[in-house]
Design an enzyme around this catalytic site. Structure first.
Site, PDB file in Angstrom:
ATOM      1  N   LEU A   1      37.133  47.855  37.576  1.00  0.00           N
ATOM      2  CA  LEU A   1      36.528  46.608  37.478  1.00  0.00           C
ATOM      3  C   LEU A   1      37.513  45.658  37.376  1.00  0.00           C
ATOM      4  O   LEU A   1      38.589  45.592  36.286  1.00  0.00           O
ATOM      5  CB  LEU A   1      35.589  46.508  36.262  1.00  0.00           C
ATOM      6  CG  LEU A   1      35.066  45.162  35.923  1.00  0.00           C
ATOM      7  CD1 LEU A   1      34.243  44.515  37.075  1.00  0.00           C
ATOM      8  CD2 LEU A   1      34.358  45.041  34.442  1.00  0.00           C
ATOM      9  N   ASP A   2      37.451  44.631  38.210  1.00  0.00           N
ATOM     10  CA  ASP A   2      38.633  43.611  38.080  1.00  0.00           C
ATOM     11  C   ASP A   2      37.801  42.278  37.701  1.00  0.00           C
ATOM     12  O   ASP A   2      36.926  41.629  38.619  1.00  0.00           O
ATOM     13  CB  ASP A   2      39.370  43.160  39.590  1.00  0.00           C
ATOM     14  CG  ASP A   2      40.483  42.067  39.223  1.00  0.00           C
ATOM     15  OD1 ASP A   2      41.117  42.131  38.081  1.00  0.00           O
ATOM     16  OD2 ASP A   2      40.747  41.751  40.241  1.00  0.00           O
TER      17      ASP A   2
ATOM     18  N   GLY B   1      39.425  36.898  41.836  1.00  0.00           N
ATOM     19  CA  GLY B   1      39.917  36.029  42.816  1.00  0.00           C
ATOM     20  C   GLY B   1      39.704  36.173  44.311  1.00  0.00           C
ATOM     21  O   GLY B   1      38.678  36.332  44.856  1.00  0.00           O
TER      22      GLY B   1
ATOM     23  N   GLY C   1      40.609  38.562  45.923  1.00  0.00           N
ATOM     24  CA  GLY C   1      40.451  40.380  46.277  1.00  0.00           C
ATOM     25  C   GLY C   1      41.559  41.160  46.333  1.00  0.00           C
ATOM     26  O   GLY C   1      41.790  42.222  46.501  1.00  0.00           O
TER      27      GLY C   1
ATOM     28  N   LEU D   1      33.402  33.773  39.535  1.00  0.00           N
ATOM     29  CA  LEU D   1      32.124  32.712  39.574  1.00  0.00           C
ATOM     30  C   LEU D   1      32.714  31.710  40.503  1.00  0.00           C
ATOM     31  O   LEU D   1      31.830  30.472  40.850  1.00  0.00           O
ATOM     32  CB  LEU D   1      32.009  31.881  38.037  1.00  0.00           C
ATOM     33  CG  LEU D   1      31.737  32.504  36.930  1.00  0.00           C
ATOM     34  CD1 LEU D   1      31.788  31.838  35.910  1.00  0.00           C
ATOM     35  CD2 LEU D   1      30.269  33.105  36.971  1.00  0.00           C
TER      36      LEU D   1
ATOM     37  N   CYS E   1      54.127  23.518  34.764  1.00  0.00           N
ATOM     38  CA  CYS E   1      53.953  24.645  34.290  1.00  0.00           C
ATOM     39  C   CYS E   1      55.247  25.483  34.361  1.00  0.00           C
ATOM     40  O   CYS E   1      55.455  26.222  33.285  1.00  0.00           O
ATOM     41  CB  CYS E   1      52.927  25.372  35.064  1.00  0.00           C
ATOM     42  SG  CYS E   1      51.369  25.173  34.701  1.00  0.00           S
TER      43      CYS E   1
END
Length: 422
Positions: free
Chosen positions: A192-193, A197, A199, A218, A387
């Protein structure tokens, strides 16, 4: 004396007092400071009114977005690389305040129309927890936009540099392999990821390690492209992706990965999140937790205080986001039934990753503007650069933590880490 001339004199006085080490070009064309090196351009006399009205980080960001200030002859990284010449607060104390105050009223009362603002903030930036609106604000910008600066697999998380001279494509391939080895993936296992994103992790694990993968997200834009990529690889029978919250999942999995989604949750949801992971993971199963953290400052109040940089980040980029500390992460994992086996700090890897992203976006900036508009393109260039600098300065950390679901007896893990570096 006209207001524009008075505004120029105020800026000139400030620059000559601060001696920032780089040149500044005013909207009049006047250049102040060194004759060589990067130049900070001020394109609007209204900068004085804007700074006086709201002297905070959001104002600087808005001025960058609207191009009130800009850079020529270099990049934002070039300004960061310049040597520091004393503390800003100390220099500000020596500012000739009376001279500035003499010119200020004329500037403030005869200012022209303020530079138009663009509202690029999230609708509810301080919402607690990950929800669809917050996720879509960040991830549903445009798949084509992300392609401009991400690697060929479109992995939007920290790369892993076996050599810091490596390019982003190699670093992301090595990161996916590094995670798969940490999870000790075996053919036929269910992976499970969470927050999968585009994929890349699921595709890499299915193709190279023989797992059966499932992902949740989502983001509609990411999921649509991920499913296209899965079909093109002929992996529809091995990988499935759902648009739903991790909390709605049922069943059980041999291994679980969470790569760069935990930051969206909000502190109030951490206990429910770890309880869900524990419920979904088979006894003895392995969970890999990849997340950014903040520095512990000795007390909960100080640690959780939202500074101006953090407030700007969740306002413009990550609505609802919150960071814990590595200590909080480990404490929560142990409290929710996990055994911690490995913790790796990838801070310098993420500084390098974000720098490469920023440089790639800068190199294709015209395409970025055409895709999302100049204001948003400028915001993202500032965000990626910021960042990189944040992680280079060690103001934030990023860890990969490997745990197993607590069970009596042997863990089943190898006695050393040698297999991770084969």
């Amino acid at each position: 004396m006209e207001a524009a001339e008075r505004a120029a004199r105020i800026v000139r006085t400030v620059i000559e007092t601060l001696q920032p080490g780089f040149a500044v070009r005013l909207w009049t064309g006047e250049r102040i400071g060194p004759a060589t090196g990067p130049v900070l351009t001020i394109n609007d006399q209204d900068i004085v009114w804007q700074v006086m009205r709201r002297p905070n980080l959001s104002t600087l960001i808005e001025m960058w977005i609207s191009k009130t200030i800009d850079v020529e002859g270099g990049s934002l990284f070039d300004f960061y690389a310049l040597p520091s010449h004393g503390k800003l607060r100390t220099k500000l104390k020596s500012l000739p305040k009376l001279a500035v105050l003499r010119d200020l009223p004329a500037v403030l009362f005869s200012r022209k129309q303020m530079t138009a603002r663009t509202d690029l903030s999230g609708r509810n930036p301080f919402v607690s927890g990950s929800n669809r609106q917050a996720i879509q604000h960040h991830y549903d910008i445009s798949n084509a936009f992300y392609r401009l600066f991400l690697d060929e697999r479109m992995v939007y998380s920290c790369g892993y540099f076996t050599d810091f001279a490596n390019g982003i494509d190699q670093a992301q391939k090595d990161k996916l392999d590094h995670i798969c080895r940490k999870l000790r993936l075996k053919p036929g296992e269910r992976l499970l990821d969470i927050g999968c994103g585009w994929g890349a992790m699921l595709i890499h694990a299915a193709k190279n390690y023989g797992v059966v993968g499932h992902g949740v997200s989502l983001s509609e834009a990411q999921t649509e492209l991920a499913r296209e990529r899965i079909r093109s690889e002929g992996l529809e029978d091995r990988i499935t992706i759902e648009i739903k919250s991790y909390a709605e999942l049922s069943g059980s999995f041999d291994k679980i990965s969470s790569i760069g989604m935990f930051e969206h949750l909000g502190l109030a949801n951490h206990a429910a999140y770890f309880s869900t992971i524990h419920r979904l993971l088979k006894p003895g199963g392995i969970y890999l937790h990849h997340a950014i953290t903040r520095r512990d400052k000795g007390s909960m109040k100080k640690t959780l205080r939202k500074g101006p940089e953090f407030k700007a980040l969740i306002k413009y980029i990550f609505p609802g986001g919150e960071l814990d500390t590595i200590g909080m992460t480990l404490g929560n994992l142990e409290a929710h039934g996990f055994l911690v086996y490995d913790v790796e700090n990838l801070r310098e890897h993420y500084a390098r990753t974000c720098r490469l992203w920023a440089e790639r976006l800068h190199a294709r900036f015209d395409e970025a503007i055409a895709e999302v508009g100049e204001a948003k393109a400028r915001l993202w260039l500032l965000y990626l650069t910021g960042c990189s600098i944040t992680f280079e300065r060690a103001s934030a950390q990023i860890f990969q933590t490997v745990v197993t679901k607590r069970a009596r007896g042997p863990s089943g893990l190898p006695p050393t880490r040698a297999d991770l570096y084969r």
